[in-house]
Scaffold this active site. Structure first.
Site, PDB file in Angstrom:
ATOM      1  N   HIS B 120      19.744   7.243  56.378  1.00 18.76           N
ATOM      2  CA  HIS B 120      20.852   8.040  56.904  1.00 18.76           C
ATOM      3  C   HIS B 120      21.957   7.063  57.305  1.00 18.76           C
ATOM      4  O   HIS B 120      21.665   5.951  57.731  1.00 18.76           O
ATOM      5  CB  HIS B 120      20.317   8.792  58.120  1.00 18.76           C
ATOM      6  CG  HIS B 120      21.242   9.808  58.692  1.00 18.76           C
ATOM      7  ND1 HIS B 120      22.285   9.483  59.522  1.00 18.76           N
ATOM      8  CD2 HIS B 120      21.266  11.157  58.566  1.00 18.76           C
ATOM      9  CE1 HIS B 120      22.916  10.585  59.885  1.00 18.76           C
ATOM     10  NE2 HIS B 120      22.323  11.618  59.326  1.00 18.76           N
ATOM     11  N   ASP B 197      13.508   4.463  62.194  1.00 12.11           N
ATOM     12  CA  ASP B 197      14.280   5.673  62.452  1.00 12.11           C
ATOM     13  C   ASP B 197      13.326   6.860  62.340  1.00 12.11           C
ATOM     14  O   ASP B 197      12.875   7.206  61.255  1.00 12.11           O
ATOM     15  CB  ASP B 197      15.423   5.788  61.442  1.00 12.11           C
ATOM     16  CG  ASP B 197      16.222   7.076  61.626  1.00 12.11           C
ATOM     17  OD1 ASP B 197      15.925   7.848  62.563  1.00 12.11           O
ATOM     18  OD2 ASP B 197      17.145   7.312  60.817  1.00 12.11           O
ATOM     19  N   GLN B 200      13.750  12.131  61.712  1.00 11.25           N
ATOM     20  CA  GLN B 200      13.222  13.215  60.905  1.00 11.25           C
ATOM     21  C   GLN B 200      11.723  13.386  61.107  1.00 11.25           C
ATOM     22  O   GLN B 200      11.205  14.498  61.108  1.00 11.25           O
ATOM     23  CB  GLN B 200      13.527  12.914  59.426  1.00 11.25           C
ATOM     24  CG  GLN B 200      13.413  14.100  58.523  1.00 11.25           C
ATOM     25  CD  GLN B 200      14.262  15.248  59.022  1.00 11.25           C
ATOM     26  OE1 GLN B 200      15.449  15.098  59.274  1.00 11.25           O
ATOM     27  NE2 GLN B 200      13.643  16.398  59.193  1.00 11.25           N
ATOM     28  N   LYS B 223      16.607  17.599  67.193  1.00 12.25           N
ATOM     29  CA  LYS B 223      15.851  17.972  65.992  1.00 12.25           C
ATOM     30  C   LYS B 223      14.409  18.327  66.340  1.00 12.25           C
ATOM     31  O   LYS B 223      13.603  18.613  65.473  1.00 12.25           O
ATOM     32  CB  LYS B 223      15.858  16.817  64.981  1.00 12.25           C
ATOM     33  CG  LYS B 223      17.230  16.553  64.371  1.00 12.25           C
ATOM     34  CD  LYS B 223      17.132  15.483  63.312  1.00 12.25           C
ATOM     35  CE  LYS B 223      18.429  14.736  63.104  1.00 12.25           C
ATOM     36  NZ  LYS B 223      19.383  15.451  62.272  1.00 12.25           N
ATOM     37  N   CYS B 363      24.696  12.834  54.800  1.00 12.00           N
ATOM     38  CA  CYS B 363      24.889  11.516  55.417  1.00 12.00           C
ATOM     39  C   CYS B 363      24.071  10.439  54.730  1.00 12.00           C
ATOM     40  O   CYS B 363      23.580   9.504  55.384  1.00 12.00           O
ATOM     41  CB  CYS B 363      24.579  11.528  56.913  1.00 12.00           C
ATOM     42  SG  CYS B 363      25.545  12.719  57.828  1.00 12.00           S
TER      43      CYS B 363
HETATM   44  C1  LIG Z   1      16.894  10.351  59.119  1.00 10.91           C
HETATM   45  C2  LIG Z   1      17.993  10.561  60.121  1.00 10.91           C
HETATM   46  N1  LIG Z   1      18.438   9.530  60.836  1.00 10.91           N
HETATM   47  C3  LIG Z   1      19.416   9.660  61.754  1.00 10.91           C
HETATM   48  C4  LIG Z   1      19.995  10.882  62.007  1.00 10.91           C
HETATM   49  C5  LIG Z   1      21.090  10.943  63.033  1.00 10.91           C
HETATM   50  O1  LIG Z   1      20.796  11.800  64.053  1.00 10.91           O
HETATM   51  P1  LIG Z   1      21.914  12.161  65.133  1.00 10.91           P
HETATM   52  O2  LIG Z   1      23.053  12.739  64.363  1.00 10.91           O
HETATM   53  O3  LIG Z   1      21.264  13.154  66.016  1.00 10.91           O
HETATM   54  O4  LIG Z   1      22.286  10.909  65.818  1.00 10.91           O
HETATM   55  C6  LIG Z   1      19.562  11.997  61.272  1.00 10.91           C
HETATM   56  C7  LIG Z   1      20.137  13.347  61.455  1.00 10.91           C
HETATM   57  O5  LIG Z   1      21.277  13.663  61.335  1.00 10.91           O
HETATM   58  C8  LIG Z   1      18.540  11.843  60.312  1.00 10.91           C
HETATM   59  O6  LIG Z   1      18.100  12.868  59.586  1.00 10.91           O
END
Ligand SMILES: Cc1ncc(COP(=O)(O)O)c(C=O)c1O
Lengths: 155, 408
Positions: B120, B197, B200, B223, B363
């Protein structure tokens, strides 16, 4: 799913079989229009003669709304004067904002099929991409530089 | 797979979707919130609200305790050794930016960071940014078409120059659970720290930081049933203690003069300013909610939903599913394309049928570039989704090409 869909037959026909989507061999002016949110990317090409849009076409990729809208726009403006084209553009943009009178709408002919975009805020940019690109060309045309014009990606 | 999970009972806890026409299949973007979480947040502000840590009066102590109790719940949920290893942030993005900034302070131009093409943007841009500022290098591991990574390729990228490895435990496009343990062990052998990370994975599989021996782990509350605006950074205490703070200001100090500052002990060193106590309490309530349910059954229900969706989509001509062939490797994520129909049009047509999915690049632009797919549509499921919703979704997908004028 009910039968009421924004994706009416006029829109899908122009998307699947765009009559005006092809490179123009010797365009006088052209401009690229990009909408990053959907990744819509078009190149609009025109030939102007004595203030009249003699020829025009587009190439590019994007969502059905952007592609159909550009195709319908070209149907409307070919053979018209640039002032007339800009006047239609104004009506179209007002239609998308939901600010038009019924009798004005008739002038937009098939472009009326995009009327309900006014209820889809995230897709407005797609519907107006062709028209905004047209406006930019007519206000500040990029002169031909002798070479054949930029990308000719069709799909 | 047949499960005894009672989804109808569970749905009563989610009034926004229970009995509503909308099939909410955009859970990877954010989950819905159960009434228990909403009630906990409201209760905090009705009965416990004061600025934690600052007041020398009873109400402030109550607020502090509520906030710290949430931290303990988080620590226990991810198997941390000590609750001081749990730092509250706004979201995973902030957790990862904190790390990139703070760990970046210790890098030189000769150092290397390893990340992956499937990340992401939140686990890619902070590292890119840090590397550019220092002149360090980011090297990228490539996934295969099934969303898997090769340990051999990873080892070939590792060297004594590698200082940080930042990798997702579950891609938000593929949904595959990556067994990070061998990658973490290899990174440690090379002398690098490992950042996972878990944005998910956190809601879709058990996560245990001590079993993984991971150095840092980031995720967002929103999430996993909690409110927006609360996130977590886990870090091993012995590493966090050595790191400089990210944000500075109130409540993160021990002693300040005009010339110098000594910082507060963990975790407060990394929590500058007034904290999101209501959000933390909401996250605590979300964890309580997950702990109270039969999570194994809930995850089995998710797997069954995923299998139903993938089986149905595979029957539809011109539909292509990204990632693993086996539904068990998707963890609720079904990312797909339909030949000749732009993903934004797919999502708009599904929206007309009261089905919420996401379309675009999610993203993950470099991943889409690597796969040579401009954009995709993604349905993402949660345990509160129903087979009926999946059937409606598949039925709607099956009509899209004909709606768009194709005579298949
Ligand atoms: C795999 C992953 N990493 C990072 C994020 C970033 O999360 P956030 O936007 O809540 O900071 C997301 C979701 O948008 C994600 O799916």
């Amino acid at each position: 799913m009910d039968n009421r869909t924004f994706y009416n037959e006029i829109l899908t026909a122009h998307n699947l079989h765009p009559y005006n989507k092809h490179p123009l061999p010797n365009p006088g002016v052209w401009k690229r229009g990009v909408n990053p949110s959907c990744g819509d990317d078009i190149l609009l090409q025109l030939t102007l003669e004595d203030g009249v849009i003699k020829e025009g076409s587009f190439v590019g990729t994007g969502c059905a709304i952007s592609q159909a809208s550009a195709d319908i726009m070209l149907d409307l403006i070919l053979g018209k004067t640039t002032e007339e084209a800009l006047r239609l553009k104004d009506i179209f943009l007002r239609m998308i904002k939901g600010e038009t009178e019924e009798d004005e709408l008739e002038e937009l002919d098939e472009a009326i099929c995009l009327r309900d975009v006014s209820h889809m805020p995230t897709r407005v940019k797609c519907a107006v991409l062709g028209w905004h690109t047209l406006e930019e060309i007519l206000k500040k045309p990029e002169e031909e530089d002798g070479a054949s014009p930029l990308p000719t990606t069709t799909e | 797979m047949k499960t005894t999970f009672d989804v109808n009972k569970i749905r009563k806890d989610f009034p926004l979707i229970d009995g509503q026409p909308l099939a909410y299949l955009d859970n990877s973007a954010t989950s819905q919130k159960p009434v228990q979480v909403l009630a906990a947040v409201e209760q905090f502000y009705r009965e416990q609200n004061a600025n934690p840590f600052r007041g020398l009066y009873e109400l402030s102590n109550i607020a502090t305790n509520a906030y710290e109790e949430a931290r303990s719940l988080c620590a226990e949920f991810i198997g941390a050794k000590d609750s001081c290893e749990v730092i509250f942030t706004r979201n995973a993005s902030e957790s990862l930016n904190l790390l990139a900034y703070s760990l970046g302070r210790g890098l030189t131009a000769a150092d290397e960071i390893i990340s992956t093409v499937a990340e992401h943007h939140s686990n890619m841009l902070p590292w890119q940014h840090t590397a550019r500022a220092i002149g360090a290098t980011v090297r990228y591991l490539h996934p295969d078409r099934e969303g898997n990574f090769s340990l051999e390729e990873f080892k070939s990228l590792l060297s004594s120059k590698t200082k940080i490895v930042a990798m997702t435990q579950m891609s938000n496009v593929f949904g595959r659970a990556i067994d990070l343990k061998p990658f973490i062990d290899a990174a440690h052998e090379a002398g690098a720290v490992f950042v996972a990370d878990a944005s998910q994975s956190i809601a879709h599989m058990p996560v245990n930081v001590q079993e993984l021996d991971v150095d840092f782990l980031a995720f967002s509350g929103h999430k996993m049933l909690a409110p927006m605006g609360i996130g977590v950074l886990y870090g091993k205490a012995k590493l966090l203690e050595k790191m400089p703070p990210f944000l500075t200001g109130g409540e993160m100090i021990e002693y300040v003069t005009l010339e110098d500052t000594t910082y507060a002990p963990l975790p407060h060193k990394f929590e500058a300013g007034t904290v999101n106590a209501g959000g933390a309490v909401g996250l605590g309530a979300a964890i309580r909610y997950l702990n109270a349910m039969d999570r194994t059954a809930a995850l089995a229900h998710e797997d069954a939903l995923t299998a139903r969706a993938i089986d149905a989509l595979m029957q539809i001509p011109h539909v292509n599913i990204l990632g693993a062939k086996d539904a068990a490797d998707h963890h609720g994520i079904v990312t797909f394309t339909i030949d000749g129909v732009h993903p934004h049009d797919v999502a708009a047509i599904l929206a007309e049928a009261d089905i919420a999915v996401r379309a675009g690049h999610h993203c993950t632009q470099p991943l889409h570039q690597y796969l040579e797919i401009p954009s995709t549509t993604r349905a993402s499921l949660m345990f509160y989704n129903t087979f009926d919703e999946i059937d409606r979704f598949a039925d709607a997908v099956s009509r899209i090409r004909s709606l768009m004028g194709y005579n298949d």
